[in-house]
Motif scaffolding. Structure first.
Motif, PDB file in Angstrom:
ATOM      1  N   ASN A   1      47.440  50.836   7.485  1.00 36.11           N
ATOM      2  CA  ASN A   1      47.242  49.410   7.269  1.00 36.11           C
ATOM      3  C   ASN A   1      46.403  49.192   6.018  1.00 36.11           C
ATOM      4  O   ASN A   1      45.347  49.790   5.883  1.00 36.11           O
ATOM      5  CB  ASN A   1      46.508  48.846   8.494  1.00 36.11           C
ATOM      6  N   SER A   2      46.902  48.347   5.116  1.00 38.10           N
ATOM      7  CA  SER A   2      46.109  48.076   3.906  1.00 38.10           C
ATOM      8  C   SER A   2      45.850  46.581   3.771  1.00 38.10           C
ATOM      9  O   SER A   2      45.652  46.071   2.687  1.00 38.10           O
ATOM     10  CB  SER A   2      46.852  48.614   2.674  1.00 38.10           C
ATOM     11  N   ARG A   3      45.877  45.877   4.921  1.00 35.81           N
ATOM     12  CA  ARG A   3      45.713  44.419   4.873  1.00 35.81           C
ATOM     13  C   ARG A   3      44.266  43.994   5.137  1.00 35.81           C
ATOM     14  O   ARG A   3      43.917  43.665   6.265  1.00 35.81           O
ATOM     15  CB  ARG A   3      46.662  43.741   5.862  1.00 35.81           C
TER      16      ARG A   3
ATOM     17  N   ALA B   1      49.922  51.534 -16.690  1.00 43.64           N
ATOM     18  CA  ALA B   1      49.375  51.449 -15.335  1.00 43.64           C
ATOM     19  C   ALA B   1      49.365  49.984 -14.928  1.00 43.64           C
ATOM     20  O   ALA B   1      49.164  49.107 -15.774  1.00 43.64           O
ATOM     21  CB  ALA B   1      47.955  52.008 -15.305  1.00 43.64           C
ATOM     22  N   GLU B   2      49.565  49.705 -13.648  1.00 44.35           N
ATOM     23  CA  GLU B   2      49.594  48.302 -13.192  1.00 44.35           C
ATOM     24  C   GLU B   2      48.291  47.581 -13.526  1.00 44.35           C
ATOM     25  O   GLU B   2      48.256  46.360 -13.689  1.00 44.35           O
ATOM     26  CB  GLU B   2      49.848  48.239 -11.682  1.00 44.35           C
ATOM     27  N   GLY B   3      47.204  48.355 -13.651  1.00 41.47           N
ATOM     28  CA  GLY B   3      45.896  47.739 -13.928  1.00 41.47           C
ATOM     29  C   GLY B   3      45.544  47.696 -15.406  1.00 41.47           C
ATOM     30  O   GLY B   3      44.413  47.355 -15.764  1.00 41.47           O
TER      31      GLY B   3
ATOM     32  N   VAL C   1      53.643  51.821 -13.721  1.00 36.14           N
ATOM     33  CA  VAL C   1      53.325  52.757 -12.634  1.00 36.14           C
ATOM     34  C   VAL C   1      52.097  52.252 -11.881  1.00 36.14           C
ATOM     35  O   VAL C   1      51.389  51.369 -12.355  1.00 36.14           O
ATOM     36  CB  VAL C   1      53.084  54.199 -13.165  1.00 36.14           C
ATOM     37  N   MET C   2      51.826  52.848 -10.709  1.00 38.84           N
ATOM     38  CA  MET C   2      50.660  52.418  -9.943  1.00 38.84           C
ATOM     39  C   MET C   2      49.371  52.956 -10.565  1.00 38.84           C
ATOM     40  O   MET C   2      49.408  53.835 -11.429  1.00 38.84           O
ATOM     41  CB  MET C   2      50.801  52.828  -8.485  1.00 38.84           C
ATOM     42  N   GLY C   3      48.276  52.454 -10.077  1.00 40.20           N
ATOM     43  CA  GLY C   3      46.962  52.801 -10.620  1.00 40.20           C
ATOM     44  C   GLY C   3      46.217  51.514 -10.893  1.00 40.20           C
ATOM     45  O   GLY C   3      46.356  50.918 -11.959  1.00 40.20           O
ATOM     46  N   ARG C   4      45.499  51.049  -9.877  1.00 37.47           N
ATOM     47  CA  ARG C   4      44.832  49.750  -9.977  1.00 37.47           C
ATOM     48  C   ARG C   4      43.704  49.770 -11.010  1.00 37.47           C
ATOM     49  O   ARG C   4      43.659  48.965 -11.918  1.00 37.47           O
ATOM     50  CB  ARG C   4      44.197  49.366  -8.642  1.00 37.47           C
ATOM     51  N   TYR C   5      42.782  50.721 -10.789  1.00 37.93           N
ATOM     52  CA  TYR C   5      41.570  50.745 -11.613  1.00 37.93           C
ATOM     53  C   TYR C   5      41.467  52.039 -12.405  1.00 37.93           C
ATOM     54  O   TYR C   5      40.567  52.182 -13.221  1.00 37.93           O
ATOM     55  CB  TYR C   5      40.336  50.591 -10.721  1.00 37.93           C
TER      56      TYR C   5
ATOM     57  N   GLY D   1      56.647  51.007  -8.611  1.00 39.45           N
ATOM     58  CA  GLY D   1      56.098  50.501  -7.350  1.00 39.45           C
ATOM     59  C   GLY D   1      55.953  51.554  -6.265  1.00 39.45           C
ATOM     60  O   GLY D   1      55.515  52.682  -6.499  1.00 39.45           O
ATOM     61  N   HIS D   2      56.377  51.192  -5.065  1.00 34.43           N
ATOM     62  CA  HIS D   2      56.129  52.040  -3.895  1.00 34.43           C
ATOM     63  C   HIS D   2      56.998  53.291  -3.828  1.00 34.43           C
ATOM     64  O   HIS D   2      56.780  54.132  -2.962  1.00 34.43           O
ATOM     65  CB  HIS D   2      56.276  51.203  -2.616  1.00 34.43           C
ATOM     66  N   LEU D   3      57.971  53.399  -4.766  1.00 27.27           N
ATOM     67  CA  LEU D   3      58.716  54.668  -4.845  1.00 27.27           C
ATOM     68  C   LEU D   3      57.744  55.823  -5.023  1.00 27.27           C
ATOM     69  O   LEU D   3      57.981  56.935  -4.563  1.00 27.27           O
ATOM     70  CB  LEU D   3      59.638  54.662  -6.065  1.00 27.27           C
ATOM     71  N   GLN D   4      56.627  55.530  -5.708  1.00 27.66           N
ATOM     72  CA  GLN D   4      55.639  56.585  -5.987  1.00 27.66           C
ATOM     73  C   GLN D   4      54.883  57.014  -4.737  1.00 27.66           C
ATOM     74  O   GLN D   4      54.231  58.041  -4.715  1.00 27.66           O
ATOM     75  CB  GLN D   4      54.626  56.085  -7.033  1.00 27.66           C
ATOM     76  N   ARG D   5      54.936  56.193  -3.694  1.00 28.67           N
ATOM     77  CA  ARG D   5      54.200  56.518  -2.465  1.00 28.67           C
ATOM     78  C   ARG D   5      55.081  57.134  -1.398  1.00 28.67           C
ATOM     79  O   ARG D   5      54.589  57.659  -0.405  1.00 28.67           O
ATOM     80  CB  ARG D   5      53.537  55.253  -1.899  1.00 28.67           C
ATOM     81  N   GLY D   6      56.419  57.005  -1.605  1.00 27.14           N
ATOM     82  CA  GLY D   6      57.320  57.422  -0.531  1.00 27.14           C
ATOM     83  C   GLY D   6      57.825  58.844  -0.692  1.00 27.14           C
ATOM     84  O   GLY D   6      57.640  59.482  -1.726  1.00 27.14           O
TER      85      GLY D   6
ATOM     86  N   ILE E   1      47.219  57.988  -3.859  1.00 24.42           N
ATOM     87  CA  ILE E   1      48.056  58.422  -4.980  1.00 24.42           C
ATOM     88  C   ILE E   1      47.355  58.113  -6.299  1.00 24.42           C
ATOM     89  O   ILE E   1      47.651  58.723  -7.306  1.00 24.42           O
ATOM     90  CB  ILE E   1      49.463  57.780  -4.962  1.00 24.42           C
ATOM     91  N   ASP E   2      46.413  57.164  -6.278  1.00 20.49           N
ATOM     92  CA  ASP E   2      45.741  56.767  -7.528  1.00 20.49           C
ATOM     93  C   ASP E   2      44.749  57.819  -8.018  1.00 20.49           C
ATOM     94  O   ASP E   2      44.307  57.756  -9.163  1.00 20.49           O
ATOM     95  CB  ASP E   2      44.999  55.441  -7.337  1.00 20.49           C
ATOM     96  N   ASN E   3      44.356  58.750  -7.131  1.00 20.35           N
ATOM     97  CA  ASN E   3      43.416  59.833  -7.479  1.00 20.35           C
ATOM     98  C   ASN E   3      42.064  59.306  -7.956  1.00 20.35           C
ATOM     99  O   ASN E   3      41.391  59.945  -8.760  1.00 20.35           O
ATOM    100  CB  ASN E   3      44.028  60.749  -8.564  1.00 20.35           C
TER     101      ASN E   3
HETATM  102  O1  F6P Z   1      45.788  52.468  -3.870  1.00 19.52           O
HETATM  103  C1  F6P Z   1      47.083  52.917  -3.985  1.00 19.52           C
HETATM  104  C2  F6P Z   1      47.991  51.803  -4.374  1.00 19.52           C
HETATM  105  O2  F6P Z   1      49.243  52.390  -4.414  1.00 19.52           O
HETATM  106  C3  F6P Z   1      47.656  51.081  -5.681  1.00 19.52           C
HETATM  107  O3  F6P Z   1      48.026  51.769  -6.829  1.00 19.52           O
HETATM  108  C4  F6P Z   1      48.374  49.775  -5.508  1.00 19.52           C
HETATM  109  O4  F6P Z   1      47.831  48.768  -6.296  1.00 19.52           O
HETATM  110  C5  F6P Z   1      48.163  49.517  -4.071  1.00 19.52           C
HETATM  111  O5  F6P Z   1      48.039  50.766  -3.425  1.00 19.52           O
HETATM  112  C6  F6P Z   1      49.262  48.714  -3.429  1.00 19.52           C
HETATM  113  O6  F6P Z   1      48.965  48.548  -2.088  1.00 19.52           O
HETATM  114  P1  F6P Z   1      49.876  47.728  -1.073  1.00 19.52           P
HETATM  115  O7  F6P Z   1      51.073  48.557  -0.793  1.00 19.52           O
HETATM  116  O8  F6P Z   1      49.019  47.577   0.116  1.00 19.52           O
HETATM  117  O9  F6P Z   1      50.208  46.450  -1.729  1.00 19.52           O
END
Ligand code: F6P
Length: 367
Positions: free
Chosen positions: A78-80, A240-242, A187-191, A289-294, A145-147
């Motif tokens: 859960n990331s909410r 990076a998205e950030g 690509v992902m990477g918030r900060y 996006g989320h392809l990087q997490r799956g 994944i952001d390390n």
């Molecule tokens: O923290 C990992 C991450 O993949 C970030 O790079 C991205 O901004 C965030 O999670 C997205 O999270 P969610 O899927 O909850 O929107």
């Protein structure tokens, strides 16, 4: 270190955004615990599962069989927002934020567990730290994944994400060249720009934009036009998205609300439009996006996750609580949770990977 507590049962939770390797941690921790004669319960949907009855599941050998190579989490996550906060509107219509850590601790007590393995990123480690300060025997396992988690050389999930992004960049090269286009790969990477830097460099990107180095459009377009003049009629920009322009803000898809972090996204499209206008080159965007997490974790992420899971159980056995397992090559050690949440681990600007990018002539947006 405290005296060794008698352990009969432990709990495992997976919180925050998922990362390839979560299931390998669950498998290793479960088998290591069962091997010591302990029972294991999994808490579903991250810490949220502590607040709802029926959100735990017994983890036995059958439940964790054949899962190391699977993405996602068999426990869900859960990331909410912050699960230790409940928002209520009072009679005056004013939103109140209620701290629910006591209920979380009561939820753990109901499960009759002696220790908790909390797998997660910076948010989950901060919550684990709060639990530890309240006397809960907790061991964290670093995941993102952001390390960007401090206190560990690397988190599991990062290599898999960087591999997905590198593969995409490799594939985009041929179509970019055939059509003489610019491709902006978001690509992902918030900060922290670890995914952008590693995949961009490995994939041979011409421009790599990180949250750590604000860019100017001048610098980005200069690189693209230099390539044009030298007969290279295509370019690959990894952002990076950030990433953000000098003096600008991060590009936000939806703002923070009700305790939930802002959702980033849109820098790829914004940049492509600006590059096209400035250079006259047709510019397209691919948002990974989320392809990087799956999907399947790489063997190295899988192995790291297995090592982290087993190390967390050894920490519990040793009574080493309030810590996070950490890779300190070649060893897996523990570090205080306090250290893990002390700061975000961003890309060091004087590190040799950044120097390598500069030596290769890659534009980092600041030239
Ligand atoms: O923290 C990992 C991450 O993949 C970030 O790079 C991205 O901004 C965030 O999670 C997205 O999270 P969610 O899927 O909850 O929107």
């Amino acid at each position: 270190m405290r005296p060794m507590p008698p352990v009969r049962r432990i709990a495992i939770s997976t919180g925050g955004g998922d990362a390839p390797g979560l299931n390998a941690v669950i498998r290793a921790a479960t088998l290591a615990a069962l091997g010591r004669g302990w029972e294991v319960v999994g808490i579903r949907r991250g810490f949220v599962g502590l607040f709802e009855p029926g959100e735990s599941v017994v983890l036995d050998r059958d439940r964790v069989r054949g899962i190391s190579h699977l993405g996602g989490s068999i426990l869900g996550t859960n990331s909410r927002g912050n699960p230790f906060e409940r928002r209520e509107v009072d009679e005056r219509g004013v939103e109140q934020v209620i701290d629910t850590i006591d209920q979380a601790i009561a939820g753990l007590r109901e499960l009759e567990v002696d220790a908790l393995i909390a797998i997660g990123g910076d948010g989950s480690m901060a919550l684990a730290h709060r639990l530890a300060k309240r006397g809960v025997a907790v061991v964290g396992v670093p995941k993102t994944i952001d390390n960007d988690l401090e206190g560990t050389n690397v988190t599991f999930g990062f290599e898999t994400a960087a591999e997905v992004a590198t593969d995409a960049i490799d594939r985009l090269h041929s179509t970019a060249e055939a059509h003489e286009r610019v491709f902006v790969v978001e690509v992902m990477g918030r900060y922290a720009g670890w995914i952008a830097l590693h995949s961009g460099l490995a994939g041979g990107a011409d421009v790599i934009l990180l949250p750590e180095i604000p860019y100017t459009l001048d610098s980005v377009c200069r690189k693209i036009l230099e390539r044009e003049r030298s007969g290279r009629h295509f370019s690959i920009v990894v952002a990076a998205e950030g990433a953000r322009a000098v003096g600008g803000e991060r590009t936000v898809e939806s703002p923070a609300s009700a305790g939930r972090a802002e959702r980033l996204g849109g820098i790829g499209h914004k940049l492509a439009a600006e590059i096209e206008e400035r250079t006259g080159k047709e510019s397209r965007t691919v948002v990974l996006g989320h392809l990087q997490r799956g999907g399947r974790p790489t063997p190295r992420d899988r192995l790291l996750a297995l090592r982290f899971g087993a190390a967390a159980v050894r920490a519990i056995e040793a009574g080493d609580f309030g810590v996070m397992v950490s890779l300190d090559p070649p060893d897996v050690l523990t570090v205080p949770l306090e250290r893990a949440i002390s700061r975000l681990k961003t890309v060091p600007l004087d590190g040799d990977t950044i120097l390598t990018a500069r030596d290769l002539g890659v534009c980092l947006g600041d030239g």
